[in-house]
Structures are given as structure tokens and as C-alpha cells.
Design a protein around this motif. Sequence first.
Motif, PDB file in Angstrom:
ATOM      1  N   SER A  54      56.446   9.244  -8.126  1.00 51.45           N
ATOM      2  CA  SER A  54      56.102  10.631  -7.840  1.00 51.45           C
ATOM      3  C   SER A  54      55.476  11.346  -9.034  1.00 51.45           C
ATOM      4  N   ALA A  55      54.907  10.597  -9.962  1.00 50.17           N
ATOM      5  CA  ALA A  55      54.190  11.227 -11.072  1.00 50.17           C
ATOM      6  C   ALA A  55      52.887  11.822 -10.543  1.00 50.17           C
ATOM      7  N   PRO A  56      52.382  12.877 -11.180  1.00 53.62           N
ATOM      8  CA  PRO A  56      51.130  13.473 -10.702  1.00 53.62           C
ATOM      9  C   PRO A  56      49.997  12.467 -10.516  1.00 53.62           C
ATOM     10  N   TRP A  57      49.821  11.551 -11.464  1.00 49.96           N
ATOM     11  CA  TRP A  57      48.727  10.582 -11.333  1.00 49.96           C
ATOM     12  C   TRP A  57      48.919   9.731 -10.078  1.00 49.96           C
ATOM     13  N   PHE A  58      50.187   9.363  -9.777  1.00 48.17           N
ATOM     14  CA  PHE A  58      50.437   8.518  -8.615  1.00 48.17           C
ATOM     15  C   PHE A  58      50.185   9.278  -7.314  1.00 48.17           C
ATOM     16  N   LEU A  59      50.645  10.517  -7.230  1.00 49.99           N
ATOM     17  CA  LEU A  59      50.426  11.297  -6.005  1.00 49.99           C
ATOM     18  C   LEU A  59      48.933  11.496  -5.751  1.00 49.99           C
ATOM     19  N   ALA A  60      48.167  11.738  -6.813  1.00 48.95           N
ATOM     20  CA  ALA A  60      46.715  11.894  -6.657  1.00 48.95           C
ATOM     21  C   ALA A  60      46.090  10.581  -6.198  1.00 48.95           C
ATOM     22  N   TYR A  61      46.459   9.473  -6.839  1.00 49.87           N
ATOM     23  CA  TYR A  61      45.945   8.161  -6.443  1.00 49.87           C
ATOM     24  C   TYR A  61      46.239   7.898  -4.964  1.00 49.87           C
ATOM     25  N   HIS A  62      47.470   8.113  -4.571  1.00 45.26           N
ATOM     26  CA  HIS A  62      47.895   7.861  -3.198  1.00 45.26           C
ATOM     27  C   HIS A  62      47.079   8.703  -2.211  1.00 45.26           C
ATOM     28  N   ALA A  63      46.938   9.994  -2.490  1.00 42.04           N
ATOM     29  CA  ALA A  63      46.204  10.882  -1.582  1.00 42.04           C
ATOM     30  C   ALA A  63      44.739  10.471  -1.475  1.00 42.04           C
ATOM     31  N   LEU A  64      44.121  10.139  -2.595  1.00 44.08           N
ATOM     32  CA  LEU A  64      42.697   9.788  -2.596  1.00 44.08           C
ATOM     33  C   LEU A  64      42.451   8.417  -1.974  1.00 44.08           C
ATOM     34  N   LEU A  65      43.308   7.446  -2.284  1.00 47.66           N
ATOM     35  CA  LEU A  65      43.144   6.115  -1.698  1.00 47.66           C
ATOM     36  C   LEU A  65      43.307   6.177  -0.179  1.00 47.66           C
ATOM     37  N   THR A  66      44.279   6.946   0.287  1.00 45.27           N
ATOM     38  CA  THR A  66      44.497   7.087   1.726  1.00 45.27           C
ATOM     39  C   THR A  66      43.299   7.760   2.386  1.00 45.27           C
ATOM     40  N   LEU A  67      42.777   8.797   1.771  1.00 47.52           N
ATOM     41  CA  LEU A  67      41.583   9.473   2.292  1.00 47.52           C
ATOM     42  C   LEU A  67      40.415   8.495   2.373  1.00 47.52           C
ATOM     43  N   ASP A  68      40.180   7.778   1.304  1.00 48.71           N
ATOM     44  CA  ASP A  68      39.070   6.824   1.242  1.00 48.71           C
ATOM     45  C   ASP A  68      39.211   5.759   2.332  1.00 48.71           C
ATOM     46  N   TYR A  69      40.399   5.189   2.452  1.00 45.16           N
ATOM     47  CA  TYR A  69      40.652   4.160   3.471  1.00 45.16           C
ATOM     48  C   TYR A  69      40.481   4.722   4.879  1.00 45.16           C
ATOM     49  N   ASP A  70      41.061   5.885   5.135  1.00 40.76           N
ATOM     50  CA  ASP A  70      41.010   6.440   6.488  1.00 40.76           C
ATOM     51  C   ASP A  70      39.609   6.857   6.902  1.00 40.76           C
ATOM     52  N   LEU A  71      38.737   7.131   5.968  1.00 41.09           N
ATOM     53  CA  LEU A  71      37.352   7.434   6.334  1.00 41.09           C
ATOM     54  C   LEU A  71      36.681   6.224   6.979  1.00 41.09           C
ATOM     55  N   SER A  72      37.044   5.019   6.550  1.00 43.29           N
ATOM     56  CA  SER A  72      36.500   3.807   7.187  1.00 43.29           C
ATOM     57  C   SER A  72      37.287   3.457   8.442  1.00 43.29           C
ATOM     58  N   ALA A  73      38.577   3.758   8.455  1.00 42.58           N
ATOM     59  CA  ALA A  73      39.457   3.630   9.627  1.00 42.58           C
ATOM     60  C   ALA A  73      39.438   2.265  10.288  1.00 42.58           C
ATOM     61  N   GLU A  74      39.174   1.220   9.516  1.00 39.58           N
ATOM     62  CA  GLU A  74      39.122  -0.149  10.047  1.00 39.58           C
ATOM     63  C   GLU A  74      37.928  -0.379  10.982  1.00 39.58           C
ATOM     64  N   PHE A  75      36.992   0.576  11.051  1.00 40.58           N
ATOM     65  CA  PHE A  75      35.778   0.359  11.842  1.00 40.58           C
ATOM     66  C   PHE A  75      34.748  -0.419  11.038  1.00 40.58           C
ATOM     67  N   GLU A  76      34.935  -0.454   9.747  1.00 38.63           N
ATOM     68  CA  GLU A  76      34.022  -1.144   8.840  1.00 38.63           C
ATOM     69  C   GLU A  76      34.852  -1.722   7.705  1.00 38.63           C
ATOM     70  N   PRO A  77      34.309  -2.718   7.007  1.00 38.04           N
ATOM     71  CA  PRO A  77      35.055  -3.248   5.855  1.00 38.04           C
ATOM     72  C   PRO A  77      35.254  -2.147   4.812  1.00 38.04           C
ATOM     73  N   TRP A  78      36.383  -2.200   4.146  1.00 41.93           N
ATOM     74  CA  TRP A  78      36.681  -1.186   3.138  1.00 41.93           C
ATOM     75  C   TRP A  78      37.312  -1.834   1.925  1.00 41.93           C
ATOM     76  N   ALA A  79      36.927  -1.349   0.779  1.00 42.97           N
ATOM     77  CA  ALA A  79      37.575  -1.681  -0.483  1.00 42.97           C
ATOM     78  C   ALA A  79      37.395  -0.461  -1.384  1.00 42.97           C
ATOM     79  N   PRO A  80      38.429  -0.088  -2.122  1.00 39.92           N
ATOM     80  CA  PRO A  80      38.283   1.059  -3.020  1.00 39.92           C
ATOM     81  C   PRO A  80      37.336   0.700  -4.165  1.00 39.92           C
ATOM     82  N   PRO A  81      36.705   1.713  -4.745  1.00 43.03           N
ATOM     83  CA  PRO A  81      35.809   1.439  -5.867  1.00 43.03           C
ATOM     84  C   PRO A  81      36.609   1.064  -7.119  1.00 43.03           C
ATOM     85  N   PRO A  82      35.980   0.360  -8.035  1.00 44.45           N
ATOM     86  CA  PRO A  82      36.661   0.080  -9.308  1.00 44.45           C
ATOM     87  C   PRO A  82      36.983   1.397 -10.017  1.00 44.45           C
ATOM     88  N   PRO A  83      38.066   1.520 -10.682  1.00 49.34           N
ATOM     89  CA  PRO A  83      39.109   0.544 -10.959  1.00 49.34           C
ATOM     90  C   PRO A  83      40.244   0.565  -9.941  1.00 49.34           C
TER      91      PRO A  83
END
Length: 182
Positions: A54-83
Amino acid sequence: MANPFVQSMASNFEEALRLMEAALTDCPGDLWEKDLWPDEAPTGPTPHGGLHGSAPWFLAYHALLTLDYDLSAEFEPWAPPPPFAENTYAFPNRMFTKAELLDYIDYCRGRARRTLDALTEDAAARPLPAAHRYHGMLYGVIVGRMPLHVLEHASQIRQFLTAAGVKVQPMPGDRGYVGGDP
């Protein structure tokens, strides 16, 4: 002219991402790794690899990764950008820096803009595929919910900072509103 509903959604994405950006920008280094909920969600390794907490960096990572993933919604291949691909089952293998997460906000801002620019009524009416955790839900419904998740975690971080005595920026997007009737 874009559909007013899609314009409204674009505004919601932008406000949520601006609030997360402000929360991360305001977070001093000594609080970056400090848990918001040390008893319930201490930051540390998970049994299967990666970090959770629950550190700030982790909550931000979690929120952004979930947003990024859900935008593709399994309709297209998805991978987060580096790093951010440095994860185990979506749990980060290391702490991410403020600069990395601010860059991820910009990346997500572009992804949201491109998604909304291409969002048609037919696309919004597609049920999410079986591989998605919300399978069967309409894509337009999940897109509408995405900014709320980012907003929730950005607000939690800001509240944590305020409780720690950090003076946070005014709410992003506030045009001098001081209450009362609009």
C-alpha cells in the motif's frame, strides 16, 4: 464533433490522471515507500513473486497498470510498456520511481485518448471476452468505470500525504471554485 458522452468520458480520464499526477508529484521521497495501511497491506514480496502493498508508488502502479490493461480488455494483445513489464503475475518485481510512474501516466493518457477516439457504439456494446476478469460485461461499461479506479487510488494517496502534514496542490482542474451554487 465527437459524441458528447465520449467527450465526458475523456474529461473523466483526464481529471483522474491529473489527480494521480498531482498525488505523485506531491509525494516526498520519505513517504514514497511508506505504507498507507501498514497492518492490512504492508509492502513486500508475494508468495508467487513480485511485490504487493500500500505504498504510494505501488497504488499508482496498480491503478495505471489496471487502466492500461483494461483499455485493451483482452480484445487485442497487451503488454505494459517498459519498465512496467518487470512484473510477476502483474505484481511489480521492483519499486518504480516517481519519474517512471509519471511517464506511465502520460502513456496511459495517450492510450485513453486513442481508445476514446476509436470508441463506437458497436465497440462499446461488445461483451468482454472470457479471458477478462469481468467477462461478459460490456466494454463501454468498463471504460466508463476506469477513471473511478484511478481517482480512488489518487485520492487515497493525497489523503495519506495530507495526514502526514504534506501540503498538496489544489485539486487539478479547479478553476477557482470555492463552493456554493455553480
